[in-house]
Design an enzyme around this catalytic site. Structure first.
Site, PDB file in Angstrom:
ATOM      1  N   ARG A 190       0.827  -1.217   0.000  1.00 16.30           N
ATOM      2  CA  ARG A 190       0.000   0.000   0.000  1.00 16.30           C
ATOM      3  C   ARG A 190       0.856   1.260   0.000  1.00 16.30           C
ATOM      4  O   ARG A 190       0.420   2.309  -0.472  1.00 16.30           O
ATOM      5  CB  ARG A 190      -0.951  -0.021   1.204  1.00 16.30           C
ATOM      6  CG  ARG A 190      -1.968   1.139   1.207  1.00 16.30           C
ATOM      7  CD  ARG A 190      -3.000   0.962   2.310  1.00 16.30           C
ATOM      8  NE  ARG A 190      -4.054   1.965   2.297  1.00 16.30           N
ATOM      9  CZ  ARG A 190      -4.205   2.909   3.225  1.00 16.30           C
ATOM     10  NH1 ARG A 190      -3.366   2.966   4.247  1.00 16.30           N
ATOM     11  NH2 ARG A 190      -5.193   3.781   3.145  1.00 16.30           N
ATOM     12  N   ILE A 234      -7.331   7.853  -0.598  1.00 18.31           N
ATOM     13  CA  ILE A 234      -7.214   6.401  -0.744  1.00 18.31           C
ATOM     14  C   ILE A 234      -8.021   5.855   0.428  1.00 18.31           C
ATOM     15  O   ILE A 234      -7.839   6.286   1.573  1.00 18.31           O
ATOM     16  CB  ILE A 234      -5.740   5.927  -0.739  1.00 18.31           C
ATOM     17  CG1 ILE A 234      -5.635   4.394  -0.760  1.00 18.31           C
ATOM     18  CG2 ILE A 234      -4.945   6.467   0.436  1.00 18.31           C
ATOM     19  CD1 ILE A 234      -4.199   3.867  -0.996  1.00 18.31           C
ATOM     20  N   SER A 235      -8.962   4.959   0.152  1.00 15.84           N
ATOM     21  CA  SER A 235      -9.855   4.467   1.209  1.00 15.84           C
ATOM     22  C   SER A 235      -9.061   3.770   2.312  1.00 15.84           C
ATOM     23  O   SER A 235      -7.962   3.260   2.091  1.00 15.84           O
ATOM     24  CB  SER A 235     -10.875   3.484   0.636  1.00 15.84           C
ATOM     25  OG  SER A 235     -11.633   4.076  -0.390  1.00 15.84           O
ATOM     26  N   GLN A 236      -9.686   3.730   3.485  1.00 18.33           N
ATOM     27  CA  GLN A 236      -9.116   2.993   4.620  1.00 18.33           C
ATOM     28  C   GLN A 236      -9.041   1.502   4.242  1.00 18.33           C
ATOM     29  O   GLN A 236      -9.989   0.984   3.637  1.00 18.33           O
ATOM     30  CB  GLN A 236     -10.065   3.204   5.806  1.00 18.33           C
ATOM     31  CG  GLN A 236      -9.613   2.596   7.092  1.00 18.33           C
ATOM     32  CD  GLN A 236     -10.644   2.802   8.197  1.00 18.33           C
ATOM     33  OE1 GLN A 236     -11.522   3.663   8.092  1.00 18.33           O
ATOM     34  NE2 GLN A 236     -10.550   2.001   9.230  1.00 18.33           N
TER      35      GLN A 236
END
Ligand code: SAH
Length: 218
Positions: A40, A66-68
């Site tokens: 990530r 950026i999503s969790q």
């Protein structure tokens, strides 16, 4: 040119992140494996690289996020995607969610409405690992009629209402996972398209996404 390196330290932090997500209730091993496989920190601005394995959303360019990781895992689990299925994603952003689905073996078609984000993803070398992702610049409200029908649709921005055109592009028996609502918090909804063209709706937990906006942004 930024150098991408996935060190033992990164891998160790990622394992811990995956265990944290498991403790929060994600049980699909294929989802957990995909998150474990994807660095990530490659997807974040170097200023946030150190924090890439915190279970948090982070800013990317153009005021987007950026999503969790937990949210990515939650949507991926609800989607019940099988290898080789065609998945339409609305909201490419950093392309992290697209890579998670591609790692799970899906054929991913992802749309981004912001040109600078679309251009940044084009230059992102890690994506070469996933020839099974196709990137499009356009308005997700329109979907991709030329490539329809899709087995799965995943929307990663908050939709004020369920977009009808996306339901139309879903195969019978197909599923769509979408956060719906215009409040700061949205309900995660899963729709299954039935034989008669209607949908069955299931409501899940609340999440907070950036808004799904109409039209393209140059
Ligand atoms: N899936 C992304 C999350 C990005 S945040 C990731 O893993 O990083 C949501 C993204 O949806 C933003 O990049 C935003 O620009 C995009 N978006 C919002 N409305 C859209 C629309 N109508 N069509 C396509 N993309 C849209």
């Amino acid at each position: 040119m930024r150098k991408y390196e996935d060190s033992y330290r990164h891998k160790g932090l990622r394992k811990k992140l995956v265990e944290g997500i498991r403790e929060k209730g994600i049980t699909d091993e294929r989802v957990l494996e995909a998150i474990n496989a994807i660095p990530r920190h490659f997807f974040l601005d170097s200023a946030f690289e150190e924090r890439a394995y915190e279970d948090k959303a982070f800013p990317i360019a153009q005021d987007q996020t950026i999503s969790q990781p937990y949210t990515v895992a939650y949507q991926s689990e609800l989607l019940q995607v099988q290898p080789h299925q065609k998945v339409l994603e609305i909201g490419t952003g950093s392309a992290y969610q697209a890579c998670v689905l591609a790692e799970m073996g899906a054929q991913v078609y992802t749309i981004e409405r912001q040109k600078p984000l679309f251009d940044a993803v084009k230059k992102f070398s890690f994506k070469q690992k996933y020839p099974n992702i196709k990137f499009f610049y356009g308005d997700g409200y329109e979907g991709l009629p030329t490539y329809a029908p899709f087995d799965r649709v995943i929307v990663t921005a908050a939709a004020p209402a369920i977009p009808e055109k996306l339901i139309a592009q879903l195969r019978t028996g197909g599923m769509m996972v979408i956060p719906v609502g215009d409040k700061p918090v949205q309900c995660m909804i899963r729709l299954t398209k039935l034989e008669d063209g209607t949908t069955r709706r299931e409501d899940f937990n609340n999440f907070s996404f950036v808004p799904m906006l109409a039209g393209k942004n140059v």
